[in-house]
Motif scaffolding. Structure first.
Motif, short mmCIF file in Angstrom:
data_model
loop_
_atom_site.label_atom_id
_atom_site.label_comp_id
_atom_site.label_asym_id
_atom_site.label_seq_id
_atom_site.Cartn_x
_atom_site.Cartn_y
_atom_site.Cartn_z
N SER A 127 -13.24 37.59 101.22
CA SER A 127 -12.86 37.91 99.74
C SER A 127 -13.92 38.86 99.22
CB SER A 127 -12.85 36.68 99.00
OG SER A 127 -13.93 35.69 98.99
N VAL A 128 -13.60 39.21 97.94
CA VAL A 128 -14.39 40.32 97.52
C VAL A 128 -14.85 39.99 95.73
CG1 VAL A 128 -14.16 42.74 96.55
CG2 VAL A 128 -13.31 41.93 98.89
N PHE A 129 -16.05 40.32 95.79
CA PHE A 129 -16.69 39.98 94.55
C PHE A 129 -16.72 41.33 93.48
CE2 PHE A 129 -18.73 36.41 96.54
CZ PHE A 129 -18.62 35.59 95.78
N ALA A 130 -15.94 41.06 92.17
CA ALA A 130 -15.75 42.23 91.38
C ALA A 130 -16.65 41.93 90.22
CB ALA A 130 -14.25 42.35 91.20
N ARG A 131 -16.78 43.30 89.52
CA ARG A 131 -17.26 43.14 88.21
C ARG A 131 -16.23 43.09 87.14
NH1 ARG A 131 -22.26 47.56 88.55
NH2 ARG A 131 -23.53 46.38 90.08
N LYS A 132 -16.56 42.22 86.08
CA LYS A 132 -15.64 42.16 84.97
C LYS A 132 -16.37 42.64 83.77
CE LYS A 132 -13.06 38.67 82.19
NZ LYS A 132 -12.55 37.31 82.36
N LYS B 186 -26.02 41.53 81.91
CA LYS B 186 -25.60 42.73 82.68
C LYS B 186 -24.68 43.90 82.15
CE LYS B 186 -24.58 40.56 86.48
NZ LYS B 186 -24.82 39.11 86.09
N GLY B 187 -23.66 43.16 80.99
CA GLY B 187 -22.78 43.91 80.54
C GLY B 187 -21.39 43.49 81.59
N TYR B 188 -21.49 42.85 82.51
CA TYR B 188 -20.41 42.61 83.32
C TYR B 188 -20.64 41.03 83.77
CZ TYR B 188 -23.38 43.96 87.22
OH TYR B 188 -24.35 44.53 88.06
N GLN B 189 -19.73 40.43 84.18
CA GLN B 189 -19.77 39.26 84.84
C GLN B 189 -19.23 39.39 86.32
OE1 GLN B 189 -16.32 36.64 83.85
NE2 GLN B 189 -17.56 34.72 84.18
N ILE B 190 -20.20 38.92 87.03
CA ILE B 190 -19.58 38.86 88.57
C ILE B 190 -18.77 37.77 88.82
CG2 ILE B 190 -20.19 39.02 91.03
CD1 ILE B 190 -23.30 39.81 90.25
N SER B 191 -17.21 38.26 89.41
CA SER B 191 -16.36 37.36 89.48
C SER B 191 -15.55 37.57 90.34
CB SER B 191 -15.34 37.28 88.14
OG SER B 191 -14.26 36.31 88.20
N GLN B 192 -14.33 37.28 90.76
CA GLN B 192 -13.56 37.74 91.98
C GLN B 192 -12.24 38.01 91.38
OE1 GLN B 192 -13.57 34.48 94.87
NE2 GLN B 192 -14.71 35.90 96.19
N TYR B 193 -11.40 39.34 91.96
CA TYR B 193 -10.24 39.58 91.14
C TYR B 193 -9.39 39.80 92.11
CZ TYR B 193 -7.56 42.15 87.71
OH TYR B 193 -6.55 42.95 87.30
N GLU B 194 -9.09 40.61 93.00
CA GLU B 194 -7.92 40.89 94.00
C GLU B 194 -7.91 40.11 95.04
OE1 GLU B 194 -8.30 45.23 94.26
OE2 GLU B 194 -6.62 45.44 93.19
N LEU B 195 -9.22 39.78 95.56
CA LEU B 195 -9.08 38.81 96.93
C LEU B 195 -9.99 37.71 96.38
CD1 LEU B 195 -9.65 41.33 99.58
CD2 LEU B 195 -7.71 39.91 99.12
N PRO B 196 -9.31 36.42 95.89
CA PRO B 196 -10.28 35.45 95.49
C PRO B 196 -10.50 34.40 96.84
CG PRO B 196 -7.98 35.14 94.82
CD PRO B 196 -8.13 36.57 95.48
N VAL B 197 -11.36 33.77 96.80
CA VAL B 197 -11.86 32.97 98.03
C VAL B 197 -10.68 32.06 98.38
CG1 VAL B 197 -13.29 31.15 96.85
CG2 VAL B 197 -13.64 31.58 99.12
N MET C 179 -10.95 49.55 102.07
CA MET C 179 -12.43 48.83 101.91
C MET C 179 -12.83 48.48 100.56
SD MET C 179 -14.79 51.33 104.49
CE MET C 179 -14.76 52.73 103.43
N ALA C 180 -13.67 47.20 100.40
CA ALA C 180 -14.19 46.83 99.18
C ALA C 180 -15.58 47.32 99.01
CB ALA C 180 -14.12 45.23 99.31
N HIS C 181 -16.26 47.74 100.26
CA HIS C 181 -17.40 48.14 100.16
C HIS C 181 -17.69 49.35 101.10
CE1 HIS C 181 -21.95 48.10 100.36
NE2 HIS C 181 -21.99 47.18 99.02
N ALA C 182 -18.55 50.30 100.74
CA ALA C 182 -18.88 51.69 101.65
C ALA C 182 -19.21 50.84 103.12
CB ALA C 182 -19.99 52.49 101.21
N LEU C 183 -19.90 49.59 103.31
CA LEU C 183 -20.46 48.97 104.40
C LEU C 183 -19.44 48.57 104.97
CD1 LEU C 183 -24.05 47.98 103.48
CD2 LEU C 183 -23.54 49.88 104.81
#
Lengths: 480, 99
Positions: free
Chosen positions: A74-79, A88-99, B52-56
């Motif tokens: 799964s992938v973390f995304a910036r909102k 930070k000006g963004y919240q770290i969340s998950q968007y397209e690939l949630p856990v 890919m979600a990341h370069a690595l």
């Protein structure tokens, strides 16, 4: 024609970790402002997030408990959005690939059970708090909460009406506490719901929805959804159309009002966070976590009904929380009584006393061992069920404590039941002699007179005579 | 693909960047140039290639490392607040924000 109210819920559950999701700062509630805000939480230049293993484990636990798919990757995304409590000006969340994806939760509804589909659950960080009063026209920012791990749990629009939405929220609230991932404290914001509400004619496509934010009590949730649905129906019946927007519920006025106009519609510009690699969870890790899961509410409810022969309603009551279910099993063991008797006591006297004093099972002054010992004294004829209630009240007031409490109170108050036939016969004789009229009435066929005589004997015995024996002896003497 | 001035104003508003009308045309041109580059990349046939979600991500061993759940950060509020423009009662003060 009727309207159907369609609701989907998004629930933010604060995960019971010791530290934040991406930093080593403490998550303890109630600390002095900004004393638990680290360089990462403040977004100072050059800092990098490092993911908390426990937060991941808790997300997996929830996923397994709702029979969902745990994403192997799964992938973390910036909102992205701007607000001073989000440094930070963004919240770290998950968007397209949630856990967590595609689970279900069964809830009790009128006339049976309903399966609610859960679309997804994703990990994200909480924001800080803004305080708007007392700062000479400025806002005060406390970042202690910034970075607290949240699991956002999102349903499909499967709920019909406010009552079902509340039933789901309560079931989820019970589940997250049951599996130990969230304390469920709604006052402190550990469990907050947003409701997406729309209305339609039955069978029609989904209507335009409005999102009601931050419902932090079940009562407000019910009121807010009912108000919002009524507002939409009136709007449509008056020839208007519902505009998709975010609304806030005001409990003081019992209404929802628009929070953000359409013009400012949010565009969060999500993209994968380059500071975090994809989260990989392998099968072995999932199995390790599965092995640690307790028996789940649904399974326990079914087992209680099956193995203890309880009615579905009783089984549901007793398994409302893990503590309650454990108490019941301890009580059955300690009392050696019929499970049904134990269930009656736990959902009756015991629940009423807890309710009266606003206590949870875990903080009860009467433990399962002590209550079990009391029930044993009913079973062995030492006291009647009625006297047992008196003993229970005394135990509740801590007149005596521990497993021997019931015996101590029975002895101290001289409550032991009179089962000596000779003694009871003597009392019956006295009562019959003093109540010649009732005796005549009874013999003339008035059943009521018999009850009155039983009452007289019990009164003479100060409630301590064995009721079965009193009945038998009275019948014998009156019949003779 | 090119951006019009209305889109530029919207992006600027979302990013909280003040872009004057005079600057908007230049900004539109340079951002459109970036989009042109993206257009070139999108023209490449990537059928059958996992995004890919990341370069690595290209490396086999790439996965997020996890941290043990331990509260280890000391309270450094005094040091952090020394560089803040305004503080009161432990809070950072900012221009008033109300929804």
């Amino acid at each position: 024609m009727d309207w159907e109210i369609v609701v989907g819920l998004e629930t933010h559950t604060q995960l019971l970790t010791e530290s934040k999701i991406f930093s080593g700062a403490s998550t303890a509630f109630g600390a002095e402002p900004n004393t638990q805000a680290s360089a990462v939480d403040l977004a100072l230049p050059g800092v990098l997030p490092v993911l908390n293993a426990k937060a991941v484990e808790f997300a997996v636990r929830l996923g397994l408990a709702i029979g969902a798919t745990i994403s192997p990757r799964s992938v973390f995304a910036r909102k992205n959005y701007f607000y001073p409590d989000l440094p930070k000006g963004y919240q770290i969340s998950q968007y397209e690939l949630p856990v967590v994806q595609h689970g279900t939760l069964k809830i009790a509804v009128e006339g049976g059970e309903k399966t609610v589909r859960i679309l997804r659950a994703h990990l994200e960080e909480d924001a800080g708090k803004s305080l708007h009063e007392d700062f000479k026209g400025l806002s005060g920012i406390d970042l202690n909460r910034a970075g607290t791990p949240l699991l956002e749990i999102v349903t499909e629009p499967d709920l019909r009406g406010a009552k079902e939405a509340v039933a789901y929220a309560k079931a989820l609230h019970s589940l997250v506490r049951w599996i130990g991932i969230c304390d469920g404290n709604m006052q402190e914001g550990s469990f907050r719901c947003d409701a997406n509400v729309s209305v339609r004619r039955p069978g029609a496509p989904l209507g335009t929805r409005c999102e009601i934010k931050n419902l932090n009590s079940f009562r407000f949730m019910e009121q807010a959804i009912e108000y919002e649905a009524r507002r939409q129906v009136e709007l449509i019946e008056d020839g208007g159309t519902v505009v998709q927007e975010t609304r806030l519920y005001d409990p003081d006025r019992n209404e929802t009002r628009s929070m953000r106009s359409k013009e400012d519609a949010q565009d969060y510009r999500y993209f994968p966070d380059p500071d975090l690699l994809p989260l990989v969870i392998n099968e072995a890790e999932i199995e390790r976590i599965r092995a640690l899961l307790p028996e789940l509410p649904q399974a326990k409810r079914e087992r209680f009904a099956r193995d203890y022969g309880l009615a579905a309603y009783d089984a549901a009551q007793l398994t409302a929380s893990r503590e309650s279910a454990d108490f019941f099993e301890d009580l059955v063991r300690a009392s050696r009584a019929e499970p049904k008797t134990c269930a009656n006591w736990q959902t009756g006297e015991f629940a009423a006393a807890l309710n009266r004093d606003g206590l949870e099972v875990g903080h009860s002054p009467v433990g399962a061992e002590a209550l079990g010992a009391l029930l044993r004294r009913i079973a062995d004829g030492t006291i009647s069920g009625k006297i047992a209630k008196e003993v229970f009240e005394a135990m509740w007031r801590r007149e005596a404590e521990g497993p021997g409490a019931a015996d101590a109170i029975i002895e101290a108050r001289g409550l032991e039941q009179i089962s000596d036939t000779g003694a009871i016969e003597k009392m019956v004789d006295e009562v019959l002699a003093a109540n010649a009229r009732q005796v005549e009435d009874y013999r003339a066929g008035k059943e009521k007179a018999f009850n009155s005589l039983v009452g007289q004997v019990m009164k003479a015995a100060k409630g301590k005579a064995n009721p079965g024996q009193v009945n038998a002896i009275l019948k014998k003497k009156l019949g003779g | 693909m090119s951006l019009d001035l209305e889109q530029i104003r919207r992006i600027a508003r979302l990013a909280r960047i003040a872009v004057s009308d005079a600057e908007a045309a230049d900004t539109a041109a340079s951002l459109s140039g970036v989009l042109g580059l993206i257009g070139e990349m999108q023209a490449v046939d990537t059928t059958g290639i996992e995004p890919m979600a990341h370069a690595l991500d290209a490396q086999v061993s790439s996965a997020q490392r996890l941290r043990e759940d331990k509260a280890v950060e000391p309270d450094r509020r005094t040091a952090y607040q020394a560089s803040a423009p305004a503080v009161q009662d432990g809070l950072y003060l900012v221009p008033r924000v109300v929804e």
